[in-house]
Design a protein around this motif. Structure first.
Motif, short mmCIF file in Angstrom:
data_model
loop_
_atom_site.label_atom_id
_atom_site.label_comp_id
_atom_site.label_asym_id
_atom_site.label_seq_id
_atom_site.Cartn_x
_atom_site.Cartn_y
_atom_site.Cartn_z
N LEU A 199 50.15 51.37 47.52
CA LEU A 199 50.63 50.33 48.42
C LEU A 199 51.83 49.57 47.84
O LEU A 199 52.12 48.45 48.26
CB LEU A 199 49.49 49.36 48.78
N THR A 202 54.48 47.39 49.91
CA THR A 202 53.76 47.09 51.15
C THR A 202 53.27 45.65 51.08
O THR A 202 52.72 45.22 50.07
CB THR A 202 52.54 48.03 51.30
N VAL A 204 50.78 42.83 52.49
CA VAL A 204 49.49 42.73 53.17
C VAL A 204 49.14 41.25 53.33
O VAL A 204 49.32 40.46 52.41
CB VAL A 204 48.38 43.41 52.35
N LEU A 237 43.67 45.18 46.62
CA LEU A 237 44.91 45.65 47.25
C LEU A 237 46.11 45.38 46.35
O LEU A 237 47.05 46.16 46.29
CB LEU A 237 45.08 44.97 48.62
N ALA A 242 50.13 46.43 46.35
CA ALA A 242 50.55 45.63 47.52
C ALA A 242 50.93 44.22 47.09
O ALA A 242 50.45 43.70 46.08
CB ALA A 242 49.41 45.57 48.53
N VAL A 244 50.31 40.70 48.21
CA VAL A 244 49.26 40.16 49.08
C VAL A 244 49.38 38.66 49.30
O VAL A 244 49.55 37.89 48.35
CB VAL A 244 47.87 40.49 48.49
N ILE A 283 50.53 45.30 56.87
CA ILE A 283 49.07 45.37 57.07
C ILE A 283 48.49 43.96 57.20
O ILE A 283 48.90 43.04 56.47
CB ILE A 283 48.39 46.08 55.87
#
Ligand code: C5P
Length: 413
Positions: A199, A202, A204, A237, A242, A244, A283
């Protein structure tokens, strides 16, 4: 070839928290900016050990760095007391990252040639940790083919180059060779230390915990959600790379390392904060136990007891996931379903009604899931399902995070 690492506005404090940075300071007027860099890195929670070259000490004293970093500055290979406390080989193993700022033309040349003629160059040679250099020098020294060839060599070996920028120089000339500003270096360092995984790159957003809906200034409607699952998932995550953001209702949990946390109380606040946080995110995971109803008119003053019975008038709260699905049809949205009966049927219903990409369902009631350390999940998505058996919420979060990454990539084809 490792290119110049560009700065990022991403939250850095969480990434740098508890990370160990060995800061090499070379001779140059920009050495004074390294003092500010120590502060910036420490403010973000990093541990900083400063190593100065002999010429750096002609520009700034070791005492300055010692006072700022709270650690004795190292500068010599031959300092018996310092070596007894932590030998140079041990010191080379200590950091998560070696940052040289400012990196002089001379040190760049010595690194390129693998010299080990002072403590800093020896540490670089004896370490397998990533190295980043923030060059600072006169524009002609910078442009000199010798310097450029040395940088080329270092880039090929995976050394990260932070800058330089251009502008006015200490010598009065204008051109390339100015060290990046401390904040720019700090952000780039955070980027380098961000974990990589399925991830990476990415973003989130996770909602977690309960919400609190006020009845009057001292009373509210809430539920038994502890936030443990959402917090554990945020952590897992992050470990998959990711970035987050946790939008959290009231909990007693510490913010997981590497996570940016936004605190809210009511469902309406959670919706607003989540709506802002999903800008640029791929996400959204809704672990929050959002109150379905709120008082339609919270009293301005504490409600006094009067009659034997009283009724509260409640109105429906907006559904955060369903609302944000309408706002962003491309977002990969994961919901949770806590059920006391017909788990699969209810989970499928919510998957369709809220137009989710995935739903993690679990049994609640009779002491299960809420406020407990263990949980089990049955995960559904359009056309598939997987059971994640009973485990600690931390282990279960790891398994669910891996499944989210798998399904997210599958959905992007
Ligand atoms: O409909 P139900 O409350 O069971 O749905 C649970 C899922 O929907 C959870 O992912 C929860 O975080 C989310 N939810 C929401 N906004 C609400 C109610 C639930 O985002 N108002």
């Amino acid at each position: 070839m490792s290119e110049s690492t560009s700065p990022s506005a991403a939250p850095v404090a969480a990434t740098l928290y508890g990370r160990r940075i060995l800061l090499g300071v070379c001779g140059g007027i920009a050495a004074y900016k390294a003092a500010d860099l120590v502060r910036r890195l420490q403010d973000a929670g990093a541990e900083v050990q400063v190593v100065m070259t002999a010429s750096a000490q002609r520009f700034v004293t070791a005492q300055t760095f010692q006072a700022l970093s709270g650690r004795p500055v190292r500068s010599s290979l031959w300092d018996e007391a310092a070596e007894a406390a932590m030998g140079h080989i041990e010191l080379a193993r200590w950091p998560d990252l070696i940052v040289i700022a400012p990196a002089s033309a001379n040190t760049i040349a010595r690194l390129a040639h693998g010299l080990a003629d002072d403590l800093l160059s020896t540490l670089c040679l004896a370490s397998d940790k990533p190295i980043a250099i923030a060059p600072a020098m006169n524009r002609l020294m910078w442009a000199n083919p010798a310097t450029q060839a040395n940088l080329h060599t270092l880039n090929h070996r995976g050394v990260h180059q932070l800058g330089p920028g251009s502008g006015g120089q200490a010598c009065g000339e204008v051109g390339e060779g100015r060290m990046w500003e401390p904040l720019q270096i700090r952000d780039a360092v955070a980027n380098l230390l961000r974990p990589t995984g399925p991830l990476s790159n990415t973003r989130v957003v996770i909602t977690a915990g309960p919400t609190r809906e006020p009845i009057d200034p001292v009373r509210f409607i809430t539920n038994r959600s502890s936030g443990k699952m959402g917090y554990a998932l945020a952590s897992s995550l992050t470990r998959l790379g990711a970035e987050v953001t946790l939008v959290s209702g009231p909990t007693t949990l510490p913010t997981p390392h590497g996570v940016q946390r936004i605190d809210v109380e009511t469902a309406a606040q959670m919706l607003d904060a989540t709506r802002s946080a999903i800008a640029g995110a791929q996400i959204l995971v809704g672990t929050a136990a959002v109150a379905d109803y709120r008082s339609d008119a919270p009293a301005e003053h504490k409600i006094k007891k009067q009659a034997d019975q009283m009724a509260l008038s409640l109105v429906r709260n907006p559904d955060i996931l369903a609302t944000l699905r309408e706002a962003d049809p491309k977002l990969f949205i994961v919901g949770f379903a806590a059920e006391t009966e017909k788990l699969a049927e209810h989970a499928h219903g919510k998957l369709q009604r809220k137009k989710l990409d995935m739903i993690a369902a679990n049994w609640v009631g009779a002491g299960r899931a809420f406020d407990q350390d263990d949980n089990a999940l049955h995960v559904f998505w359009p056309g598939g399902e997987r059971e994640l058996p009973t485990a600690s919420k931390v282990d279960l979060a790891g398994a669910l995070a891996a499944l989210i990454a798998e399904r997210f990539h599958a959905s992007r084809g």
